[in-house]
Design a protein around this motif. Structure first.
Motif, short mmCIF file in Angstrom:
data_model
loop_
_atom_site.label_atom_id
_atom_site.label_comp_id
_atom_site.label_asym_id
_atom_site.label_seq_id
_atom_site.Cartn_x
_atom_site.Cartn_y
_atom_site.Cartn_z
N ALA A 106 1.67 -4.61 13.05
CA ALA A 106 0.90 -5.17 11.93
C ALA A 106 -0.59 -4.87 12.11
O ALA A 106 -1.28 -4.56 11.14
CB ALA A 106 1.14 -6.67 11.83
N ALA A 107 -1.07 -4.95 13.35
CA ALA A 107 -2.48 -4.63 13.60
C ALA A 107 -2.77 -3.17 13.31
O ALA A 107 -3.80 -2.82 12.71
CB ALA A 107 -2.83 -4.95 15.05
N LEU A 108 -1.86 -2.27 13.71
CA LEU A 108 -2.03 -0.84 13.43
C LEU A 108 -2.04 -0.59 11.92
O LEU A 108 -2.86 0.20 11.41
CB LEU A 108 -0.91 -0.04 14.08
CG LEU A 108 -0.95 0.09 15.60
CD1 LEU A 108 0.33 0.74 16.11
CD2 LEU A 108 -2.16 0.90 16.04
N PHE B 5 -5.48 -2.01 10.33
CA PHE B 5 -6.67 -1.20 10.57
C PHE B 5 -6.49 0.25 10.08
O PHE B 5 -7.46 0.95 9.85
CB PHE B 5 -7.03 -1.21 12.05
CG PHE B 5 -7.54 -2.54 12.52
CD1 PHE B 5 -8.79 -2.99 12.15
CD2 PHE B 5 -6.75 -3.36 13.32
CE1 PHE B 5 -9.26 -4.23 12.58
CE2 PHE B 5 -7.20 -4.59 13.75
CZ PHE B 5 -8.46 -5.03 13.37
N GLY B 6 -5.23 0.68 9.91
CA GLY B 6 -4.98 2.01 9.41
C GLY B 6 -4.83 2.07 7.91
O GLY B 6 -4.57 3.12 7.34
N LYS B 7 -4.98 0.94 7.23
CA LYS B 7 -4.92 0.86 5.77
C LYS B 7 -3.56 1.31 5.23
O LYS B 7 -3.47 2.07 4.27
CB LYS B 7 -6.03 1.69 5.13
CG LYS B 7 -7.42 1.36 5.61
CD LYS B 7 -7.81 -0.09 5.31
CE LYS B 7 -9.23 -0.37 5.78
NZ LYS B 7 -9.60 -1.79 5.56
N GLY B 8 -2.48 0.83 5.83
CA GLY B 8 -1.14 1.18 5.37
C GLY B 8 -0.21 1.37 6.53
O GLY B 8 -0.61 1.35 7.69
N SER B 9 1.06 1.52 6.25
CA SER B 9 2.06 1.65 7.30
C SER B 9 1.72 2.79 8.24
O SER B 9 1.34 3.88 7.81
CB SER B 9 3.45 1.89 6.69
OG SER B 9 4.40 2.18 7.70
N VAL B 10 1.85 2.54 9.51
CA VAL B 10 1.58 3.58 10.51
C VAL B 10 2.48 4.78 10.29
O VAL B 10 2.13 5.92 10.63
CB VAL B 10 1.77 3.00 11.93
CG1 VAL B 10 3.22 2.60 12.17
CG2 VAL B 10 1.34 4.00 12.99
N LEU B 11 3.63 4.57 9.68
CA LEU B 11 4.56 5.66 9.40
C LEU B 11 4.02 6.61 8.34
O LEU B 11 4.50 7.73 8.19
CB LEU B 11 5.90 5.11 8.96
CG LEU B 11 6.67 4.26 9.98
CD1 LEU B 11 7.95 3.72 9.37
CD2 LEU B 11 6.96 5.06 11.25
N VAL C 75 0.83 -1.21 0.00
CA VAL C 75 0.00 0.00 0.00
C VAL C 75 0.85 1.25 0.00
O VAL C 75 0.68 2.16 -0.83
CB VAL C 75 -0.95 0.00 1.22
CG1 VAL C 75 -1.77 1.30 1.25
CG2 VAL C 75 -1.86 -1.21 1.19
N THR C 76 1.81 1.35 0.93
CA THR C 76 2.61 2.58 1.06
C THR C 76 4.06 2.40 0.64
O THR C 76 4.78 3.39 0.48
CB THR C 76 2.58 3.07 2.52
OG1 THR C 76 3.16 2.07 3.37
CG2 THR C 76 1.16 3.35 2.97
N GLY C 77 4.52 1.16 0.50
CA GLY C 77 5.90 0.92 0.11
C GLY C 77 6.92 1.27 1.18
O GLY C 77 8.09 1.52 0.87
N LEU C 78 6.48 1.28 2.45
CA LEU C 78 7.38 1.63 3.55
C LEU C 78 7.78 0.39 4.36
O LEU C 78 8.03 0.49 5.56
CB LEU C 78 6.71 2.67 4.46
CG LEU C 78 6.51 4.06 3.86
CD1 LEU C 78 5.68 4.93 4.81
CD2 LEU C 78 7.86 4.71 3.58
N GLY C 79 7.85 -0.75 3.71
CA GLY C 79 8.17 -1.98 4.42
C GLY C 79 9.54 -1.95 5.07
O GLY C 79 9.70 -2.33 6.23
N ILE C 80 10.55 -1.50 4.33
CA ILE C 80 11.91 -1.45 4.87
C ILE C 80 11.98 -0.48 6.04
O ILE C 80 12.53 -0.79 7.10
CB ILE C 80 12.91 -1.04 3.77
CG1 ILE C 80 12.99 -2.12 2.70
CG2 ILE C 80 14.29 -0.79 4.38
CD1 ILE C 80 13.91 -1.78 1.54
N GLU C 81 11.39 0.71 5.85
CA GLU C 81 11.41 1.72 6.91
C GLU C 81 10.70 1.22 8.17
O GLU C 81 11.16 1.48 9.29
CB GLU C 81 10.77 3.01 6.42
CG GLU C 81 11.57 3.75 5.36
CD GLU C 81 11.32 3.21 3.96
OE1 GLU C 81 11.82 3.81 2.99
OE2 GLU C 81 10.65 2.16 3.83
N THR C 82 9.58 0.52 7.97
CA THR C 82 8.83 0.02 9.12
C THR C 82 9.65 -1.00 9.92
O THR C 82 9.69 -0.95 11.15
CB THR C 82 7.51 -0.62 8.66
OG1 THR C 82 6.72 0.35 7.98
CG2 THR C 82 6.72 -1.17 9.85
N LEU C 83 10.32 -1.90 9.21
CA LEU C 83 11.12 -2.91 9.91
C LEU C 83 12.34 -2.29 10.58
O LEU C 83 12.73 -2.70 11.67
CB LEU C 83 11.54 -4.01 8.93
CG LEU C 83 10.43 -4.96 8.48
CD1 LEU C 83 10.99 -6.03 7.56
CD2 LEU C 83 9.74 -5.62 9.67
#
Length: 305
Positions: free
Chosen positions: A291-293, A296-302, A163-171
């Motif tokens: 992951a829950a955030l 339910f937030g429809k994309g990375s919390v960041l 959705v947001t492409g922030l997978g690396i940043e999130t991890l």
């Protein structure tokens, strides 16, 4: 992911010697680059790393749950009987690996069940396999499927983030948060001391250590917000501090599990660090919470904080 003599460690564990500290540092210098490269590379390398660690964690869980307490033995737990955990451990590890492979393998894979269905079936199978040797305690083996597979799936899902492409940043944020929380808790607990947080579960863990971990995690939130120049600084700092509490709860849960069966380390797979479960206990709970955030937030919390 607490250091051996941190506030989250069992009281029986002594201060690591110089040689053990060197071993810990060398192990970290090997593991951190491997994890970092896998996160950056994504599929299939990150998948392979998560699946490998998940299988090891499942095996460690069975190794702990397979211990038998002997009332006549004055030590915290009787000696480990290999036959009590070897077969359930192999089954547990195999089932967790199958769940993750079924979710990540490219279609068409002849398994049409959703992840929750696979986890439910695997939990029942793990319990049945352990039932003859462990009776009512076999439920711990079924719980191990849930404890390992859900966070592993969460980590894989967070890395993808289509959705947001922030997978690396999130991890990166999650891993930094966990490391800083443990380091802050260790430093504050050792230097300040004070009232115990959960003396029956982890006698060395203090309230000062908890607040030190929260402050360190808030610092990670600050740095992450400045780096991304998107999320609200104060919101991300507050969220990071809250996740530090969840991280410590994961630490306490694993400590309670090990104490229940009289085990100090989940294994000795990682030189100087113990087992995989000992190092990622807080990461497991934080990954599920984030992951829950995201879900339910429809994309990375960041992206929306």
């Amino acid at each position: 992911m607490a250091p051996p003599n941190s506030p989250a460690a069992p009281a029986s564990q002594g201060r690591p010697g110089r040689s053990n500290l060197v071993t810990r540092i060398l192990s970290a210098l090997v593991l951190i680059p491997v994890v970092a490269v896998a996160i950056w590379a994504g599929r299939p390398w990150f998948d392979a790393l998560v699946i490998l660690f998940a299988g090891l964690m499942a095996w460690e869980w069975a190794r702990i749950a397979g211990r038998r307490r002997n009332p006549a033995d004055p030590t915290p737990a009787a000696r480990l009987t290999v036959s009590d955990w070897a077969l359930p451990g192999l089954v547990l590890a195999a089932l967790v690996v199958i769940i993750l492979l079924a979710e990540r393998a490219p279609p068409p894979l002849p398994i049409g069940l959703p992840a929750w269905g696979l986890i439910a079936i695997a939990s029942v199978l793990a319990t049945i396999v352990a039932l003859p040797a462990h009776r009512i305690r076999a439920v711990w083996f079924g719980l191990g499927i849930l404890y390992v597979s859900v966070p592993a799936l969460a980590l894989l899902w967070l890395r993808d983030d289509p959705v947001t492409g922030l997978g690396i940043e999130t991890l990166v944020w999650i891993l930094a948060l966990v490391i800083f929380t443990d380091t802050g808790a260790y430093a504050a607990g050792r230097s300040i001391g004070g009232p115990k947080l959960a003396p029956r579960i982890s006698p060395n863990k203090t309230w000062a250590g908890l607040f030190g971990g929260v402050a360190a995690a808030a610092l990670v939130g600050l740095l992450m917000a400045l780096w991304l120049d998107g999320p609200s600084i104060w919101k991300l700092m507050i969220l990071s501090g809250g996740l530090a509490v969840i991280e410590q709860m994961g630490d306490l849960f694993e400590s309670a599990f090990k104490r229940r069966f009289g085990v100090k380390d989940s294994s000795h797979i990682i030189p100087g660090h113990g087992g995989v479960l000992d190092r990622v206990d807080g990461l497991l709970t934080v990954s599920v919470a984030v992951a829950a955030l995201d879900y339910f937030g429809k994309g990375s919390v960041l992206s929306w904080l």
